[in-house]
Design an enzyme around this catalytic site. Structure first.
Site, PDB file in Angstrom:
ATOM      1  N   HIS A 134       0.683  -1.252   0.150  1.00 56.24           N
ATOM      2  CA  HIS A 134       0.100  -0.117   0.111  1.00 56.24           C
ATOM      3  C   HIS A 134       0.965   1.113  -0.057  1.00 56.24           C
ATOM      4  O   HIS A 134       1.223   1.719   1.110  1.00 56.24           O
ATOM      5  CB  HIS A 134      -0.829   0.108   1.294  1.00 56.24           C
ATOM      6  CG  HIS A 134      -1.886   0.953   1.131  1.00 56.24           C
ATOM      7  ND1 HIS A 134      -3.040   1.018   1.932  1.00 56.24           N
ATOM      8  CD2 HIS A 134      -1.969   2.298   0.897  1.00 56.24           C
ATOM      9  CE1 HIS A 134      -3.753   2.187   1.755  1.00 56.24           C
ATOM     10  NE2 HIS A 134      -3.197   2.799   1.076  1.00 56.24           N
ATOM     11  N   HIS A 187       1.851   4.845  -2.311  1.00 52.47           N
ATOM     12  CA  HIS A 187       1.192   6.091  -3.576  1.00 52.47           C
ATOM     13  C   HIS A 187       2.327   6.708  -4.082  1.00 52.47           C
ATOM     14  O   HIS A 187       3.259   7.320  -3.615  1.00 52.47           O
ATOM     15  CB  HIS A 187       0.406   7.155  -2.763  1.00 52.47           C
ATOM     16  CG  HIS A 187      -0.794   6.916  -2.099  1.00 52.47           C
ATOM     17  ND1 HIS A 187      -2.038   6.652  -2.515  1.00 52.47           N
ATOM     18  CD2 HIS A 187      -0.975   6.217  -0.792  1.00 52.47           C
ATOM     19  CE1 HIS A 187      -3.036   6.118  -1.730  1.00 52.47           C
ATOM     20  NE2 HIS A 187      -2.413   5.745  -0.530  1.00 52.47           N
ATOM     21  N   LEU A 188       2.442   6.396  -5.305  1.00 51.26           N
ATOM     22  CA  LEU A 188       3.690   6.755  -6.083  1.00 51.26           C
ATOM     23  C   LEU A 188       3.538   7.979  -6.826  1.00 51.26           C
ATOM     24  O   LEU A 188       4.392   8.471  -7.531  1.00 51.26           O
ATOM     25  CB  LEU A 188       4.271   5.513  -6.779  1.00 51.26           C
ATOM     26  CG  LEU A 188       4.731   4.404  -5.991  1.00 51.26           C
ATOM     27  CD1 LEU A 188       5.527   3.205  -6.864  1.00 51.26           C
ATOM     28  CD2 LEU A 188       5.573   4.900  -4.987  1.00 51.26           C
ATOM     29  N   HIS A 195     -10.865   1.040   1.478  1.00 53.35           N
ATOM     30  CA  HIS A 195     -10.501   2.297   2.318  1.00 53.35           C
ATOM     31  C   HIS A 195     -11.643   2.505   3.158  1.00 53.35           C
ATOM     32  O   HIS A 195     -12.760   3.030   2.548  1.00 53.35           O
ATOM     33  CB  HIS A 195     -10.188   3.537   1.455  1.00 53.35           C
ATOM     34  CG  HIS A 195      -9.970   4.787   2.112  1.00 53.35           C
ATOM     35  ND1 HIS A 195      -8.777   5.307   2.563  1.00 53.35           N
ATOM     36  CD2 HIS A 195     -10.961   5.842   2.645  1.00 53.35           C
ATOM     37  CE1 HIS A 195      -8.852   6.446   3.130  1.00 53.35           C
ATOM     38  NE2 HIS A 195     -10.114   6.568   3.059  1.00 53.35           N
ATOM     39  N   ASP A 211       1.257   3.078   3.453  1.00 55.55           N
ATOM     40  CA  ASP A 211       0.238   4.062   3.232  1.00 55.55           C
ATOM     41  C   ASP A 211       1.190   5.079   2.906  1.00 55.55           C
ATOM     42  O   ASP A 211       0.602   6.340   3.163  1.00 55.55           O
ATOM     43  CB  ASP A 211      -0.892   4.438   3.975  1.00 55.55           C
ATOM     44  CG  ASP A 211      -1.632   5.414   3.533  1.00 55.55           C
ATOM     45  OD1 ASP A 211      -1.786   5.369   2.139  1.00 55.55           O
ATOM     46  OD2 ASP A 211      -2.928   5.722   3.975  1.00 55.55           O
ATOM     47  N   HIS A 271       3.468  14.235  -0.022  1.00 48.54           N
ATOM     48  CA  HIS A 271       3.082  15.748  -0.312  1.00 48.54           C
ATOM     49  C   HIS A 271       4.214  16.612  -0.236  1.00 48.54           C
ATOM     50  O   HIS A 271       4.838  16.487   0.426  1.00 48.54           O
ATOM     51  CB  HIS A 271       1.737  16.074   0.478  1.00 48.54           C
ATOM     52  CG  HIS A 271       0.702  15.099   0.371  1.00 48.54           C
ATOM     53  ND1 HIS A 271      -0.302  15.281  -0.757  1.00 48.54           N
ATOM     54  CD2 HIS A 271       0.139  14.324   1.209  1.00 48.54           C
ATOM     55  CE1 HIS A 271      -0.979  14.261  -0.679  1.00 48.54           C
ATOM     56  NE2 HIS A 271      -0.973  13.771   0.411  1.00 48.54           N
TER      57      HIS A 271
END
Lengths: 357, 483
Positions: free
Chosen positions: B62, B64-65, B181, B346, B350
């Site tokens: 899990h 986020h790329l 989710h 996760d 950002h």
């Protein structure tokens, strides 16, 4: 109780010389009782000049105060501007429509821009809780929170304290021990309530929050500050009729149409109340709101002799407060205009104190 | 000839239960042999792993790329650098990209980009509904054929029960897992942190536990109806652990994952100031004035901290939110008793500017790949909840099975397991290495983590993907002259 309150204030670990590093007023929850009392005493002293009843002062001569209101306001902004001017400061207004915010500038960049222009204090209001702290963390000058989202509105809290203290002859000591104050209405969304709760209890008053469960959930009792004297309690009740006869003061809140994002069609675009409108935020109707939270003439008649009524404005007449109560000088006395007057004095004191004058 | 020989380490393979001091011989990208005294064989290169743990490469199901579409936050390449820095040899990327990973073309795009630029293995988790909008299903079977290893609308819940059941029925015969989710949206509108005392004090709208629990309760019924394999992502509530425990006891194909922050931090982290990241956001203002004012700002914050400072620390803003100590205790207990079988970061990069917005405007999410291993160790091993073999199971064979990457599905290409003939994906861990998490220890593109400044114990010292040493820290890796 007086002794206790003072003791707890002095027992708090004091930072000593670094106390003068406290350059910003962000929240009454973070302001100790001693400082709150000092600000109120200063407001009492500055009041004639702040209200134009005495010649203006030059305490802030040569200083500039910027008002950066990211959310519309007329009265608070005007109040700050008058206070600053009457203490000798120049005022720079950052108006929303013409500002870079409309062009997508970040809050931080706006703050840095104001700082680069050489302002000595930024008075900030915005719809996001914590926006004043963000500005404080971004700049080196004084930052005064003029209302951040649902969080705090500390100068409103201070003016409420000054008004109540004056009404009950406590404006020498600013000790409110023994007084019982109800805060009624949309407490959960109210920054006015959060500041009032912190200030009132730190000065010794007991506070009861009143509203239907969704506007005044029981969990709000966690707002009682740890440094309030033991006798200053904070309770939540849902039945205004039961609470009212015991109160010395009742603070009516404005229903926050713009702050109920859930269960309304869109965030921020809920309409003002109209008779017959079916839904107001989480409340079924105007009449349902009045049933829970309205200070009607009938209810006002059940208040204690000598009790007083406050409202932070702007009022939704005939929703949370009846006109006969809002404008009353008989029965429970309406202090709404006294609040406005204290507002200017309190803001003069806050600017002077935090700008080091 | 052996191209790489790892000697003297504690070789720990949770899938087989192997746990002893041994050597590992690698050739042509595959494990050739595991056993004692392989050092007599000639090898091109030897890594002395004495005192280290040698285990299958860690797998994070899990992350986020951000590619395609949000490359300013992270790319497949930079995300893979973060992964190998943390000891991960395989990551599965979530579909909330722009556009979403909701077509076979984008799944293949991810695979192509990964082949070209990634330093670790990258697999795509595909959206279950188009654009992750929850309105119409994606081409689930084609997505599976294109290489998607699981389905999820992560970042959003599949809110409609009708859509959820339909999608589960479609996925069930594919043998893949649906990852939810869990967030009932009508209970979390405008919410930015856990609903509790801190949100009340800060004037922030609360995200209640029940919003998570309700979706899991619902979905467990839909799993019983559909037979679809179902995985609870990043559970945050103690109540959720109990629902998963009962579902598993009832024999349903339900699994759950926990994330480092939900194992260690409470909602109080939002109120703690000063936010170190926010101070760091002043980095570009490195003139004297900025320094002086930062000093003053931190002095003031220190004072205000004593008086119960607020904070609005956006580095502690994530979805689902940080909750309370009772939730941490329940999640750790869930790991200890086998209710929670997978750990996942996760990893959600950002930029500093995005996180420097007012709390309510700042995006949800923190990075995790570089810092996860010692944080898991702190929360689960050092606390006594589980031992290293179990921790490594949660990081290797369990996520491999979750995403159908294990030996049972992939035979000799099976991941998450050390076996002769299998891929040489290996992580070497110094379980006692003490280090302090700082921006310069982070390899990815973003630095948004509430763990900056924390001193931790345990670190990946070498990461090997397909026999290639893609990450090594100087102190433990010794290249020897070849024969």
């Amino acid at each position: 109780m007086i002794g206790r309150a003072k003791e707890s204030a002095t027992m708090r670990p004091q930072p000593g010389p670094s106390a003068d590093l406290v350059r910003s007023l962000l929240a009454l929850a973070e302001t100790d009782a001693a400082r709150i009392r000092r600000l109120l005493a200063r407001a009492r002293e500055l009041r004639p000049a702040a209200l134009g009843q005495a010649p203006p002062l030059d305490l802030l001569q040569g200083k500039t105060v910027a008002t950066a209101f990211f959310e519309p306001s007329t009265r608070t902004r005007t109040s700050f501007a008058l206070a600053a001017q009457r203490m000798g400061a120049a005022v720079a207004d950052l108006s929303i429509g013409g500002s870079s915010l409309a062009k997508g500038e970040s809050v931080r960049d706006t703050a840095l821009t104001l700082q680069a222009m050489g302002v000595h204090a930024i008075v900030v209001r915005g719809k996001q809780s914590g926006i004043a702290q963000l500005v404080h963390d971004t700049v080196a000058c004084t930052v005064i929170n003029a209302g951040d989202g649902r969080h705090e509105h500390p100068t409103q809290g201070l003016l409420d304290l000054a008004t109540i203290a004056e009404a009950f002859g406590r404006d020498d000591s600013f000790d409110l021990a023994g007084l019982r104050v109800a805060i009624v209405g949309d407490v959960v969304s109210s920054r006015v309530a959060r500041s009032a709760i912190a200030g009132l209890t730190k000065l010794g008053a007991s506070v009861v929050l009143v509203g239907p469960p969704r506007l005044a959930p029981k969990g709000l009792t966690c707002l009682r500050p740890p440094d309030a004297p033991d006798a200053a309690t904070l309770a939540v009740e849902h039945d205004l009729d039961m609470v009212l006869p015991e109160m010395d003061a009742v603070m009516m809140l404005r229903i926050q149409f713009e702050r109920h994002s859930s269960e309304t069609p869109g965030h921020g675009n809920a309409l003002p109340p109209e008779r017959g409108q079916n839904k107001i935020g989480p409340i079924a109707s105007v009449r349902a709101y009045r049933e829970h939270c309205g200070l009607t003439a009938e209810r006002a008649a059940n208040m204690k002799p000598g009790a007083v009524v406050l409202h932070p404005g702007p009022m939704n007449r005939s929703v949370e407060i009846d006109s006969t109560v809002a404008d009353s000088n008989a029965g429970p006395k309406s202090l709404i205009l006294q609040q406005v007057a204290w507002g200017v004095a309190v803001r003069a004191a806050v600017l002077a104190e935090y700008m080091g004058a | 000839m052996t191209t790489l020989l790892i000697t003297g380490g504690r070789v720990l393979d949770p899938a087989s239960g192997f746990d002893q001091i041994a050597d590992v011989a690698i050739a042509d990208g595959r494990v050739v042999e595991i056993g004692p005294d392989l050092a007599r064989q000639p090898a091109v290169r030897v890594i002395d792993a004495t005192g280290m743990i040698v285990c299958p490469g860690l797998i994070d199901p899990h992350v986020h790329l951000r590619e395609p579409g949000q490359e300013h936050k992270e790319t497949i390449q930079t995300g893979s650098l973060a992964a190998i820095a943390g000891g991960f040899t395989t990551v599965c990327c979530m579909p909330n990209t722009t556009p979403a990973i909701d077509s076979p073309e984008i799944v293949r795009f991810i695979a192509d980009r990964a082949r070209a630029e990634a330093r670790c293995r990258v697999f795509a988790v595909a959206a279950a509904t188009r654009g992750r909008q929850g309105i119409e299903p994606t081409e689930l079977r084609l997505l599976a054929k294109a290489g998607a290893v699981a389905f999820s609308d992560d970042g959003d819940v599949v809110a409609s029960a009708g859509m959820m059941l339909g999608v589960m029925r479609e996925i069930a015969p594919l043998g893949l897992c649906f990852m939810q989710h869990c967030q009932e949206p009508t209970l979390t509108r405008g919410a930015t942190m856990h609903a509790g005392d801190v949100s009340t004090r800060l004037g922030l709208i609360g995200w209640p536990r029940v919003a998570e629990e309700l979706i899991i309760e619902r979905d467990v019924r839909l799993v019983a109806e559909s037979g679809c394999r179902y995985h609870v992502q990043h559970l945050s509530s103690g109540g959720s652990v109990e629902i998963v425990r009962q579902a598993r006891a009832a024999g349903l194909p339900v699994t759950a994952e926990a994330s480092p922050h939900h194992l260690l931090l409470t909602h109080e982290a939002v109120a703690v100031g000063p936010a170190s990241s926010r101070c760091e956001n002043h980095r570009h203002l490195e003139d004297g004035t900025a320094k002086a004012h930062r000093l003053e700002a931190s002095a003031t914050s220190a004072h205000r901290l004593e008086a119960g400072a607020t904070g609005y620390n956006t580095s502690a803003k994530m979805n689902p939110p940080l909750r309370e100590q009772s939730d941490i205790d329940a999640i750790r207990a869930g790991v200890a008793d086998g209710t929670i079988t997978v750990l996942a970061t996760d990893h959600a990069p950002h930029t500093p500017d995005e996180k420097a917005q007012p709390f309510e405007d700042a995006p949800f999410g923190i990075i995790g790949l570089e810092t996860a291993l010692p944080l898991y160790a702190e929360a689960l091993v050092h606390s006594g909840a589980i031992d290293w073999p179990r921790l490594l199971a949660l990081l290797t064979i369990e996520p491999a099975r979750l995403c159908n990457l294990d030996r049972a599905r992939k035979q000799n290409d099976g991941l998450g397991e050390l076996f002769a003939g299998g891929p040489a994906d290996i992580t070497i861990i110094d379980p006692d290495a003490e280090w302090t998490i700082a921006e310069d220890t982070l390899a990815g593109k973003s630095v948004n983590t509430p763990f900056l400044g924390r001193t931790v114990r345990g670190r990946a010292v070498a990461t090997i993907v397909g026999g290639e040493v893609v990450m090594e820290r100087d102190r433990t890796v010794h290249a020897l002259p070849s024969e």
